[in-house]
Enzyme design. Sequence first.
Site, mmCIF file in Angstrom:
data_model
loop_
_atom_site.group_PDB
_atom_site.id
_atom_site.type_symbol
_atom_site.label_atom_id
_atom_site.label_comp_id
_atom_site.label_asym_id
_atom_site.label_seq_id
_atom_site.Cartn_x
_atom_site.Cartn_y
_atom_site.Cartn_z
ATOM 1 N N CYS A 12 7.710 16.438 33.288
ATOM 2 C CA CYS A 12 6.458 17.179 32.681
ATOM 3 C C CYS A 12 7.134 18.388 31.662
ATOM 4 O O CYS A 12 7.975 19.133 31.970
ATOM 5 C CB CYS A 12 5.816 17.988 33.876
ATOM 6 S SG CYS A 12 6.881 18.471 35.013
ATOM 7 N N GLY B 214 0.547 23.420 33.420
ATOM 8 C CA GLY B 214 1.682 24.094 34.352
ATOM 9 C C GLY B 214 1.530 23.649 35.661
ATOM 10 O O GLY B 214 1.860 24.206 36.546
ATOM 11 N N ASN C 169 6.947 12.511 39.086
ATOM 12 C CA ASN C 169 6.846 12.982 37.937
ATOM 13 C C ASN C 169 8.072 13.755 37.525
ATOM 14 O O ASN C 169 8.367 14.708 38.219
ATOM 15 C CB ASN C 169 5.651 13.952 37.935
ATOM 16 C CG ASN C 169 5.420 15.110 36.715
ATOM 17 O OD1 ASN C 169 6.355 14.627 35.773
ATOM 18 N ND2 ASN C 169 4.409 15.584 36.729
ATOM 19 N N GLY D 220 -2.677 7.129 25.378
ATOM 20 C CA GLY D 220 -3.800 6.956 24.284
ATOM 21 C C GLY D 220 -4.698 5.675 24.636
ATOM 22 O O GLY D 220 -5.378 5.255 23.512
ATOM 23 N N ILE E 260 3.978 6.366 29.152
ATOM 24 C CA ILE E 260 4.902 7.653 29.132
ATOM 25 C C ILE E 260 4.018 8.797 29.519
ATOM 26 O O ILE E 260 2.922 8.754 29.485
ATOM 27 C CB ILE E 260 5.213 7.638 27.459
ATOM 28 C CG1 ILE E 260 3.973 7.743 26.734
ATOM 29 C CG2 ILE E 260 6.325 6.683 27.100
ATOM 30 C CD1 ILE E 260 4.206 7.940 25.278
ATOM 31 N N ASN E 261 4.742 9.692 29.756
ATOM 32 C CA ASN E 261 4.271 10.990 30.244
ATOM 33 C C ASN E 261 3.897 11.740 28.754
ATOM 34 O O ASN E 261 4.018 11.127 27.768
ATOM 35 C CB ASN E 261 4.960 12.038 30.980
ATOM 36 C CG ASN E 261 4.341 13.114 31.736
ATOM 37 O OD1 ASN E 261 3.372 13.647 31.082
ATOM 38 N ND2 ASN E 261 4.636 13.420 32.810
ATOM 39 N N THR E 262 3.493 13.012 28.436
ATOM 40 C CA THR E 262 3.203 13.487 27.232
ATOM 41 C C THR E 262 4.336 13.571 26.276
ATOM 42 O O THR E 262 5.503 13.861 26.920
ATOM 43 C CB THR E 262 2.659 14.846 27.387
ATOM 44 O OG1 THR E 262 3.339 15.564 28.234
ATOM 45 C CG2 THR E 262 1.286 14.592 28.188
ATOM 46 N N SER F 53 -2.245 10.781 36.214
ATOM 47 C CA SER F 53 -2.285 11.938 36.732
ATOM 48 C C SER F 53 -2.558 13.268 35.980
ATOM 49 O O SER F 53 -2.196 13.088 34.734
ATOM 50 C CB SER F 53 -0.829 12.125 37.315
ATOM 51 O OG SER F 53 -0.532 13.203 37.800
HETATM 52 C C1 LIG Z 1 -4.524 17.877 31.105
HETATM 53 C C2 LIG Z 1 -3.345 16.983 31.554
HETATM 54 C C3 LIG Z 1 -2.710 17.036 32.699
HETATM 55 C C4 LIG Z 1 -1.740 16.302 33.218
HETATM 56 N N1 LIG Z 1 -1.034 16.400 34.307
HETATM 57 C C5 LIG Z 1 -0.245 15.620 34.594
HETATM 58 C C6 LIG Z 1 0.475 15.764 36.135
HETATM 59 O O1 LIG Z 1 0.088 16.663 36.554
HETATM 60 N N2 LIG Z 1 1.535 14.746 36.332
HETATM 61 C C7 LIG Z 1 1.890 13.824 35.457
HETATM 62 O O2 LIG Z 1 2.693 13.117 35.750
HETATM 63 N N3 LIG Z 1 1.040 13.656 34.085
HETATM 64 C C8 LIG Z 1 0.257 14.373 33.624
HETATM 65 N N4 LIG Z 1 -0.383 14.275 32.660
HETATM 66 C C9 LIG Z 1 0.157 13.133 31.720
HETATM 67 C C10 LIG Z 1 -0.673 11.944 31.878
HETATM 68 O O3 LIG Z 1 -0.669 11.621 33.319
HETATM 69 C C11 LIG Z 1 -0.454 10.762 31.026
HETATM 70 O O4 LIG Z 1 0.854 10.396 30.983
HETATM 71 C C12 LIG Z 1 -0.245 11.327 29.546
HETATM 72 O O5 LIG Z 1 -1.443 12.067 29.455
HETATM 73 C C13 LIG Z 1 -0.438 10.314 28.568
HETATM 74 O O6 LIG Z 1 -1.605 9.407 28.602
HETATM 75 P P1 LIG Z 1 -3.162 9.566 27.825
HETATM 76 O O7 LIG Z 1 -2.656 9.738 26.321
HETATM 77 O O8 LIG Z 1 -3.803 8.395 28.226
HETATM 78 O O9 LIG Z 1 -3.605 10.848 28.218
HETATM 79 C C14 LIG Z 1 -1.411 15.261 32.194
HETATM 80 C C15 LIG Z 1 -1.992 14.986 31.256
HETATM 81 C C16 LIG Z 1 -3.017 15.766 30.590
HETATM 82 C C17 LIG Z 1 -3.729 15.702 29.557
#
Ligand SMILES: Cc1cc2nc3c(=O)[nH]c(=O)nc-3n(C[C@H](O)[C@H](O)[C@H](O)COP(=O)(O)O)c2cc1C
Length: 308
Positions: free
Chosen positions: A133, A76, A130, A249, A194-196, A25
Amino acid sequence: MAVVSDITQVNLNGLILKNPILTASGTYGYADEYNEFIDVSNLGAVVTKAITLNPRAGNKHIRIIETKAGMINSIGLENVGIDKFLESKIPVLKNNNIEYIMNIAGATLDEYVKLAKICNDNRIKAIELNVSCPNVKSGCLEFGVDESALFELVSKVREKYRGFLIVKLTPNVTSIEKTASAAERAGADAISAINTLKGASIKIEFINGKFKKTVVQGGYSGAGIKPAAISAVMRIKSAVNIPVIGIGGIETLEDVLEFFAAGAEAVQIGTANFTHPEIAQQLVVELSDYIKKSGFKNLDELKKELRA
Ligand SMILES: Cc1cc2nc3c(=O)[nH]c(=O)nc-3n(C[C@H](O)[C@H](O)[C@H](O)COP(=O)(O)O)c2cc1C
């Protein structure tokens, strides 16, 4: 793009996807942007950016900071809102045979419940809640960090929504085992994680004898968070019986295999999409080739051997 056979098919507790490679997402828009130049229908599924009840403009000022091994975002939850999503984005996904999972976010319990009902009424096959966030002022993060608030939220959403319910967890907690277990007890069909991570950057400049500091706080993602994500998947797996979708990652087939070994049934590709927009499609093909080349019957057999 090579034809992908059913050896990669995955059954996530009843949700059957043609392969276990999904996009995360917020990193793949509503897929329509990518579909013009990449065959998005090849993916297991696309998880949409978070959709809220009303449109959101997102945060002002600096939204993205690049780091050595990833990025910090403070978007956001900018999105078109659920009405526009249903009216103009879903038809594009359907017309292009793109499997999608709708990521939803709310500021209050009531907003989540309303969104869940709308998704149910519109027969949305799968949603990802979600609750995690880190870069909005109120709402979803609070649910994700508090076990009992999360239990109540997921239970209320479950009452209104009969489709496939994924709960996306935050790593910014003391015990992800406890939040995962609360989501399972409340009726989640799967967990994604995980989320961020919470992250911050301070850019320091020395101008006319004075320091100027630009502070950006947001969610840290990308290659640097993979070890935290692998650990989270292993700990969630030890606490629940529902499938886990691993995120964090992922950039290569080796990363995907590592998540399978940790116990994930499927994975989502996030930040890597920004530098390598066709990475997810490439991983679908690489995974299929790897299964064949290694002599496994299918994905399930590969996972079984990886976990033996
Ligand atoms: C620019 C950006 C926008 C994101 N927006 C959302 C979101 O709207 N909803 C959500 O659940 N996670 C959101 N995430 C989190 C990602 O879906 C993901 O969980 C997180 O980035 C870890 O994966 P990655 O390391 O592969 O990026 C966002 C991440 C990024 C980088």
